[in-house]
Motif scaffolding. Structure first.
Motif, PDB file in Angstrom:
ATOM      1  N   ASP A 135       0.830  -1.211   0.000  1.00  0.00           N
ATOM      2  CA  ASP A 135       0.000   0.000   0.000  1.00  0.00           C
ATOM      3  C   ASP A 135       0.862   1.256   0.000  1.00  0.00           C
ATOM      4  O   ASP A 135       0.527   2.253  -0.661  1.00  0.00           O
ATOM      5  CB  ASP A 135      -0.930   0.005   1.219  1.00  0.00           C
ATOM      6  CG  ASP A 135      -2.070  -0.990   1.071  1.00  0.00           C
ATOM      7  OD1 ASP A 135      -2.392  -1.356  -0.073  1.00  0.00           O
ATOM      8  OD2 ASP A 135      -2.634  -1.400   2.108  1.00  0.00           O
ATOM      9  N   LEU A 136       1.965   1.226   0.758  1.00  0.00           N
ATOM     10  CA  LEU A 136       2.854   2.385   0.771  1.00  0.00           C
ATOM     11  C   LEU A 136       3.419   2.644  -0.615  1.00  0.00           C
ATOM     12  O   LEU A 136       3.493   3.797  -1.065  1.00  0.00           O
ATOM     13  CB  LEU A 136       3.989   2.159   1.770  1.00  0.00           C
ATOM     14  CG  LEU A 136       5.078   3.243   1.801  1.00  0.00           C
ATOM     15  CD1 LEU A 136       4.490   4.592   2.169  1.00  0.00           C
ATOM     16  CD2 LEU A 136       6.194   2.847   2.770  1.00  0.00           C
ATOM     17  N   MET A 137       3.808   1.580  -1.316  1.00  0.00           N
ATOM     18  CA  MET A 137       4.361   1.738  -2.658  1.00  0.00           C
ATOM     19  C   MET A 137       3.323   2.346  -3.603  1.00  0.00           C
ATOM     20  O   MET A 137       3.642   3.220  -4.413  1.00  0.00           O
ATOM     21  CB  MET A 137       4.820   0.384  -3.186  1.00  0.00           C
ATOM     22  CG  MET A 137       5.816  -0.335  -2.297  1.00  0.00           C
ATOM     23  SD  MET A 137       7.421   0.450  -2.329  1.00  0.00           S
ATOM     24  CE  MET A 137       7.994  -0.125  -3.902  1.00  0.00           C
ATOM     25  N   ARG A 138       2.088   1.907  -3.485  1.00  0.00           N
ATOM     26  CA  ARG A 138       1.038   2.469  -4.343  1.00  0.00           C
ATOM     27  C   ARG A 138       0.825   3.950  -4.025  1.00  0.00           C
ATOM     28  O   ARG A 138       0.614   4.771  -4.928  1.00  0.00           O
ATOM     29  CB  ARG A 138      -0.265   1.693  -4.146  1.00  0.00           C
ATOM     30  CG  ARG A 138      -0.206   0.246  -4.637  1.00  0.00           C
ATOM     31  CD  ARG A 138      -1.576  -0.411  -4.573  1.00  0.00           C
ATOM     32  NE  ARG A 138      -1.510  -1.819  -4.940  1.00  0.00           N
ATOM     33  CZ  ARG A 138      -1.417  -2.814  -4.078  1.00  0.00           C
ATOM     34  NH1 ARG A 138      -1.411  -2.565  -2.767  1.00  0.00           N
ATOM     35  NH2 ARG A 138      -1.335  -4.064  -4.489  1.00  0.00           N
ATOM     36  N   ASP A 139       0.881   4.296  -2.739  1.00  0.00           N
ATOM     37  CA  ASP A 139       0.640   5.684  -2.343  1.00  0.00           C
ATOM     38  C   ASP A 139       1.732   6.621  -2.858  1.00  0.00           C
ATOM     39  O   ASP A 139       1.435   7.729  -3.334  1.00  0.00           O
ATOM     40  CB  ASP A 139       0.550   5.790  -0.816  1.00  0.00           C
ATOM     41  CG  ASP A 139      -0.743   5.199  -0.271  1.00  0.00           C
ATOM     42  OD1 ASP A 139      -1.664   4.964  -1.072  1.00  0.00           O
ATOM     43  OD2 ASP A 139      -0.822   4.971   0.949  1.00  0.00           O
ATOM     44  N   VAL A 140       2.993   6.203  -2.782  1.00  0.00           N
ATOM     45  CA  VAL A 140       4.059   7.094  -3.268  1.00  0.00           C
ATOM     46  C   VAL A 140       4.007   7.206  -4.787  1.00  0.00           C
ATOM     47  O   VAL A 140       4.284   8.279  -5.348  1.00  0.00           O
ATOM     48  CB  VAL A 140       5.456   6.634  -2.790  1.00  0.00           C
ATOM     49  CG1 VAL A 140       5.576   6.772  -1.279  1.00  0.00           C
ATOM     50  CG2 VAL A 140       5.795   5.211  -3.230  1.00  0.00           C
ATOM     51  N   ASN A 141       3.639   6.124  -5.462  1.00  0.00           N
ATOM     52  CA  ASN A 141       3.487   6.206  -6.916  1.00  0.00           C
ATOM     53  C   ASN A 141       2.351   7.157  -7.290  1.00  0.00           C
ATOM     54  O   ASN A 141       2.453   7.928  -8.257  1.00  0.00           O
ATOM     55  CB  ASN A 141       3.220   4.823  -7.505  1.00  0.00           C
ATOM     56  CG  ASN A 141       4.472   3.967  -7.588  1.00  0.00           C
ATOM     57  OD1 ASN A 141       5.584   4.477  -7.585  1.00  0.00           O
ATOM     58  ND2 ASN A 141       4.291   2.660  -7.646  1.00  0.00           N
ATOM     59  N   THR A 142       1.263   7.110  -6.522  1.00  0.00           N
ATOM     60  CA  THR A 142       0.141   8.009  -6.762  1.00  0.00           C
ATOM     61  C   THR A 142       0.566   9.461  -6.594  1.00  0.00           C
ATOM     62  O   THR A 142       0.206  10.334  -7.393  1.00  0.00           O
ATOM     63  CB  THR A 142      -1.013   7.693  -5.797  1.00  0.00           C
ATOM     64  OG1 THR A 142      -1.501   6.372  -6.069  1.00  0.00           O
ATOM     65  CG2 THR A 142      -2.153   8.690  -5.958  1.00  0.00           C
ATOM     66  N   ALA A 143       1.348   9.733  -5.548  1.00  0.00           N
ATOM     67  CA  ALA A 143       1.802  11.107  -5.299  1.00  0.00           C
ATOM     68  C   ALA A 143       2.681  11.615  -6.437  1.00  0.00           C
ATOM     69  O   ALA A 143       2.533  12.757  -6.889  1.00  0.00           O
ATOM     70  CB  ALA A 143       2.558  11.168  -3.970  1.00  0.00           C
ATOM     71  N   VAL A 144       3.582  10.777  -6.926  1.00  0.00           N
ATOM     72  CA  VAL A 144       4.463  11.194  -8.023  1.00  0.00           C
ATOM     73  C   VAL A 144       3.659  11.423  -9.299  1.00  0.00           C
ATOM     74  O   VAL A 144       3.922  12.368 -10.057  1.00  0.00           O
ATOM     75  CB  VAL A 144       5.581  10.154  -8.243  1.00  0.00           C
ATOM     76  CG1 VAL A 144       6.382  10.467  -9.510  1.00  0.00           C
ATOM     77  CG2 VAL A 144       6.516  10.114  -7.032  1.00  0.00           C
ATOM     78  N   THR A 162      12.709   7.227  -0.612  1.00  0.00           N
ATOM     79  CA  THR A 162      12.844   6.520   0.658  1.00  0.00           C
ATOM     80  C   THR A 162      12.053   5.218   0.656  1.00  0.00           C
ATOM     81  O   THR A 162      12.540   4.174   1.104  1.00  0.00           O
ATOM     82  CB  THR A 162      12.381   7.416   1.817  1.00  0.00           C
ATOM     83  OG1 THR A 162      13.114   8.636   1.795  1.00  0.00           O
ATOM     84  CG2 THR A 162      12.600   6.733   3.155  1.00  0.00           C
ATOM     85  N   ALA A 163      10.826   5.261   0.142  1.00  0.00           N
ATOM     86  CA  ALA A 163       9.989   4.061   0.129  1.00  0.00           C
ATOM     87  C   ALA A 163      10.595   2.970  -0.754  1.00  0.00           C
ATOM     88  O   ALA A 163      10.633   1.791  -0.367  1.00  0.00           O
ATOM     89  CB  ALA A 163       8.588   4.412  -0.352  1.00  0.00           C
TER      90      ALA A 163
END
Length: 285
Positions: A135-144, A162-163
């Motif tokens: 889920d963290l990986m999906r969230d940082v990809n969404t932000a980028v 960082t993630a």
């Protein structure tokens, strides 16, 4: 191929605890069809597709020469790695689907999540990591994806750096080296986009550790030396603690009096530098 089909059908049927009658009934086929297939017989592709649906697998899983090991619910690590694989190796084509972003990413909240996640990683709480990492990986990809320019994009990339670095570390520890390479490469690419030499070098640090785990000592030494040369401080007395920490780890030792490379290098990586929290402790491990 027929023998492989039968073996794969039998294997997947037994994984889910079904008799021959049950997948036959689910697929609307006669028992003799499934029995014949498991004994090495052949069926039409549409019949095979019906059997695959009855077993809840892809038709291609039944057709491979050596069927991959089925993932069962008790195999939690395999299930979590599959989720990470989906994030790190998405399908690509002429029009690869891009997930819809329903909400504007909250970068401040994301930073707090990453700091909390780091605590779990450095406490060796791998069960917690495996739960939360996809889920963290999906969230940082969404932000980028959401922030295309400006300081918000820089902050989003910092979060993903960082993630991805933590994901690469975790995947190296669990010997998923192909996925670790994808994560660490993405971390380095993002660091290059924002021209952060320390983040690039930190990503290289963990990439070297992964390569060592693969037995690639010569390549590791070369990469480490090149990176150390690139980030060597102009003046050690004025360099930051983070700069000295990364540079010191990357620098191979000099050879001893006999010309032998020290066996203790590289040491296990220290805590990577991160923009999310900087303290002298990051250089002390």
């Amino acid at each position: 191929m027929a023998g492989n089909l039968g073996d794969n059908v039998r294997k997947y049927r037994r994984v889910v605890g079904l008799s021959q009658e049950e997948p036959a009934h689910r697929a609307g086929l006669g028992l003799s069809t499934v029995a014949k297939l498991e004994q090495g017989g052949t069926v039409r592709i549409e019949t095979l597709h019906m059997i695959a649906r009855a077993l809840d697998v892809e038709t291609s899983d039944l057709m491979v020469s050596a069927g991959r090991e089925p993932i069962v619910e008790s195999d939690f690590h395999s299930l979590q790695v599959m989720e990470l694989r989906k994030v790190l190796t998405p399908p690509k084509g002429f029009s690869a689907p891009v997930p819809a972003d329903d909400e504007v990413p909250n970068l401040a909240a994301l930073r707090h999540v990453i700091v909390d996640f780091e605590r779990s990683y450095f406490a060796d709480d791998y069960e917690e990591i495996s739960h939360r990492l996809p889920d963290l990986m999906r969230d940082v990809n969404t932000a980028v994806r959401h922030y295309e320019s400006g300081p918000e994009r820089t902050h989003a990339l910092e979060a993903r750096i960082t993630a991805m670095r933590m994901a690469g570390n975790y995947l190296t520890q669990t010997r998923e080296y192909d996925l670790a390479y994808h994560a660490l490469s993405q971390s380095i690419d993002d660091a290059q986009e924002i021209s952060s030499d320390l983040d690039i070098a930190s990503g290289v640090m963990w990439l070297c550790w992964m390569m060592l785990r693969q037995g690639r000592l010569k390549e590791t030494l070369t990469l480490a030396a090149e990176t150390a040369d690139h980030i060597e401080p102009n003046k050690i007395s004025t360099a930051s603690i983070d700069h000295l920490s990364v540079w010191g780890w990357r620098s191979p030792p000099t050879r001893d009096a006999h010309g032998t490379q020290a066996n203790s290098w590289p040491p296990p990586p220290c805590r990577p530098t991160t923009r999310l929290h900087r303290s002298p402790r990051s250089a002390a491990t």
